[in-house]
Write a protein that holds these residues in place. Sequence first.
Motif, PDB file in Angstrom:
ATOM      1  N   GLY A 167       3.453   4.977  -6.962  1.00 14.53           N
ATOM      2  CA  GLY A 167       2.435   4.969  -8.023  1.00 14.53           C
ATOM      3  C   GLY A 167       2.307   3.604  -8.684  1.00 14.53           C
ATOM      4  O   GLY A 167       3.037   2.661  -8.341  1.00 14.53           O
ATOM      5  N   THR A 168       1.365   3.504  -9.617  1.00 10.47           N
ATOM      6  CA  THR A 168       1.107   2.222 -10.279  1.00 10.47           C
ATOM      7  C   THR A 168       1.238   2.380 -11.796  1.00 10.47           C
ATOM      8  O   THR A 168       1.103   3.488 -12.326  1.00 10.47           O
ATOM      9  CB  THR A 168      -0.315   1.715  -9.948  1.00 10.47           C
ATOM     10  N   ASN A 219       7.478   0.719 -10.156  1.00  8.61           N
ATOM     11  CA  ASN A 219       8.910   0.414 -10.267  1.00  8.61           C
ATOM     12  C   ASN A 219       9.116  -1.110 -10.167  1.00  8.61           C
ATOM     13  O   ASN A 219       8.948  -1.688  -9.095  1.00  8.61           O
ATOM     14  CB  ASN A 219       9.630   1.160  -9.128  1.00  8.61           C
ATOM     15  N   PRO A 220       9.500  -1.785 -11.278  1.00  8.19           N
ATOM     16  CA  PRO A 220       9.578  -3.253 -11.260  1.00  8.19           C
ATOM     17  C   PRO A 220      10.641  -3.800 -10.295  1.00  8.19           C
ATOM     18  O   PRO A 220      10.456  -4.847  -9.687  1.00  8.19           O
ATOM     19  CB  PRO A 220       9.925  -3.639 -12.698  1.00  8.19           C
ATOM     20  N   GLU A 255       0.829  -1.212   0.000  1.00 12.03           N
ATOM     21  CA  GLU A 255       0.000   0.000   0.000  1.00 12.03           C
ATOM     22  C   GLU A 255       0.858   1.255   0.000  1.00 12.03           C
ATOM     23  O   GLU A 255       0.559   2.214  -0.716  1.00 12.03           O
ATOM     24  CB  GLU A 255      -0.942   0.001   1.211  1.00 12.03           C
ATOM     25  N   LEU A 256       1.942   1.220   0.789  1.00 11.94           N
ATOM     26  CA  LEU A 256       2.846   2.378   0.791  1.00 11.94           C
ATOM     27  C   LEU A 256       3.387   2.619  -0.618  1.00 11.94           C
ATOM     28  O   LEU A 256       3.407   3.746  -1.104  1.00 11.94           O
ATOM     29  CB  LEU A 256       4.025   2.142   1.730  1.00 11.94           C
TER      30      LEU A 256
END
Length: 395
Positions: free
Chosen positions: A274-275, A283-284, A267-268
């Motif tokens: 972001g998504t 960020n992968p 969640e953080l």
Amino acid sequence: MEHVGAADLSDFREEVGRWISDNFPVSLKNMANPMSREAMAFPTEDQEIWRKAMGAKGWGTPTWPTAYGAAGLTRDHARVIQQELLRAGAYNPIGGMGVMMFGPTLLEYGTAAQKAQHLPPIVRGDFQWCQGFSEPGAGSDLVSLQTRADDKGDHFLVNGQKTWTSGAQWAEWCFCLVRTNPHDKYNGISLVLFPMSTPGVEARPIKLINGNSSFCELFLTDVKVSKDQLVGSLNGGWAIAKRLLQHERTALAGSTTTAVEAYSLRELARKYVGTDAGGRIANPDLRARIVANEMEGRIFKQTALRATAEAKEGGDVSALSSMMKNANTRQMQQRTELAIEILGHQGIGWEGDSFSETELTVVRDFLYGKAPSIYGGSQEVQYNIISKRILGLPS
Ligand SMILES: Cc1cc2nc3c(=O)[nH]c(=O)nc-3n(C[C@H](O)[C@H](O)[C@H](O)COP(=O)(O)OP(=O)(O)OC[C@H]3O[C@@H](n4cnc5c(N)ncnc54)[C@H](O)[C@@H]3O)c2cc1C
């Protein structure tokens, strides 16, 4: 090996679920377990109601004998209580050093009178205990401890200094290692108990890096300890201390994984990083490291369950508790490091309106995360135990 039928357990599960919903104050639902020593010393009204209810039921120490007010249940029943607490967003309010390490040790080594005196208040959560082991010159090398107990006929007179004594400023009682024979390093140590209100006991709080003062220097000057508060035999305290430290490591190994977590990394990350178009954390690389940390947490839980099963079968898990403590510490430290990284510049707050409650919690958790690799025996000392007792390497 204890074995309980599935039907018995499902009836019991229903009973536990019902009792929790009748007794657990809704205002405490999904709160992180307020088990810090300071929180336990200054409970809210609802926290007190919950502690008293669980204490009277004996479910806070479910497997301890009924003779002391506990529930006398099997480990399978205890697991059901834990699962139902988690399911209800509740927590076990009966904890601290009395439950984690002193009680189990007293059950093994205490006299009938000592058990009758000390175990019921621990079961009810009425008294907190502190651990007077470490000294300025005796931490990892605990056997070098110098605090003296002189035999004065019907009592001992204790003089010396302890340090890093967690919760000493709030505890009612202390279990303390003292030197009763200065000429024999290992066979000259005894374990004694005294109330923290005894004249000559002075606790001075030490400030931690995260801003709390959860531990103290403990000064002992002419402290009178009644002889009936000697646990085990005179000069036989070292073996008892080692047993107590095993209980401590086992409890610490499981300490942070069962509590309701104050924040979720996923969640953080969704909020601060972001998504992507697919709704995944953008960020992968970070995504992979969060998943790796969660997987390690789950593997740890499974291993802890296996170790519990092996202990039930009578296996020797004493060295395993060292492995588990180090594994849990690493996973928890990685988790707090990831949380700080996710927060970016919001992860440098100490106080003030520019930082949310969660952001401040993450920072303080990260700073406190340094402590587990020291307390309960340092990480390096656990590696020594693992190399000697599990890998069979020369010491
Ligand atoms: C948050 C917290 C709470 C604590 N609460 C309590 C408490 O309630 N009661 C209590 O009695 N104590 C408590 N302690 C003390 C704790 O048990 C000691 O700090 C710990 O045992 C290490 O001892 P030390 O601090 O004297 O370090 P030292 O023993 O001086 O060690 C210093 C460094 O040397 C390393 N080292 C030492 N010996 C070896 C060795 N043989 N091989 C390899 N490396 C070695 C250690 O790993 C460490 O990195 C607490 C500590 C912390 C941090």
